[in-house]
Design an enzyme around this catalytic site. Structure first.
Site, PDB file in Angstrom:
ATOM      1  N   ASP A   7      74.064  -3.243  48.286  1.00  0.00           N
ATOM      2  CA  ASP A   7      73.988  -4.222  47.583  1.00  0.00           C
ATOM      3  C   ASP A   7      74.417  -3.565  45.772  1.00  0.00           C
ATOM      4  O   ASP A   7      73.757  -3.239  45.487  1.00  0.00           O
ATOM      5  CB  ASP A   7      73.039  -4.842  47.536  1.00  0.00           C
ATOM      6  N   GLU A  67      77.760  -5.262  50.751  1.00  0.00           N
ATOM      7  CA  GLU A  67      78.381  -6.732  50.316  1.00  0.00           C
ATOM      8  C   GLU A  67      78.870  -6.912  49.798  1.00  0.00           C
ATOM      9  O   GLU A  67      79.304  -6.062  48.568  1.00  0.00           O
ATOM     10  CB  GLU A  67      76.485  -7.824  49.514  1.00  0.00           C
ATOM     11  N   ASP A 139      66.906  -5.465  44.718  1.00  0.00           N
ATOM     12  CA  ASP A 139      68.613  -4.899  45.439  1.00  0.00           C
ATOM     13  C   ASP A 139      67.954  -4.063  46.399  1.00  0.00           C
ATOM     14  O   ASP A 139      69.138  -3.859  47.131  1.00  0.00           O
ATOM     15  CB  ASP A 139      69.028  -4.270  44.108  1.00  0.00           C
TER      16      ASP A 139
END
Length: 158
Positions: A7, A67, A139
């Site tokens: 992420d 992501e 995260d």
């Protein structure tokens, strides 16, 4: 198969590593990489790359996923996020590891069943899918969600 999920973020990048054997998932590790806000953009990107390379060297993933960037209201924030994402993809690809990309809505739908899921719902589902997992932070949990999504997508293509 060892799967690395990322992420990306300039201030904080989450990472998560899972193993997948058939339909069984197992938590391996997760963490967060924070860069020095006082450093230059270039120094922060180098710091992010070095930390991701350490994770890759340590866990030796077979595949990775990142992501996708969502567009923020603030264009500067979107650009910074995009630069961190580029470094994340480069770190994985440079290690010779295939890297996939998934939009946030796809990740949320894969884990919770709806693209509008809240962070708490994702964290709850992670605890069900990866029993005993200790999440290093938001995260890191998002990165584990990316890894699980990728593992499920790989399974559906075989």
């Amino acid at each position: 198969m060892i799967i690395l999920g990322i992420d990306p973020g300039l201030t904080c990048t989450g990472w998560g590593v899972i193993s997948k054997s058939g339909s069984n998932l197992r938590h391996v590790a997760n963490g967060q990489i924070r860069t020095d806000a006082k450093a230059s953009m270039a120094e922060r990107l180098v710091e992010l790359d070095a930390a991701l390379c350490t994770v890759i060297d340590l866990y030796k993933p077979d595949t990775g996923a990142v992501e996708e960037v969502f567009v923020n209201v603030n264009p500067q924030s979107t650009l910074k996020l995009g630069q961190a994402r580029g470094v994340a993809m480069l770190s994985v690809a440079r290690a010779g590891i295939p890297v996939a990309e998934y939009p946030t809505k796809v990740i949320k739908k894969a884990l919770v069943g709806t693209g509008g899921a809240e962070k708490q719902q994702i964290q709850h589902m992670l605890k069900i899918l990866l029993p005993g997992v200790r999440l290093a932070g938001e995260d890191a949990s998002d990165a584990l969600a990316v890894a699980i999504t990728h593992g499920n997508m790989l399974g559906s293509h075989r």
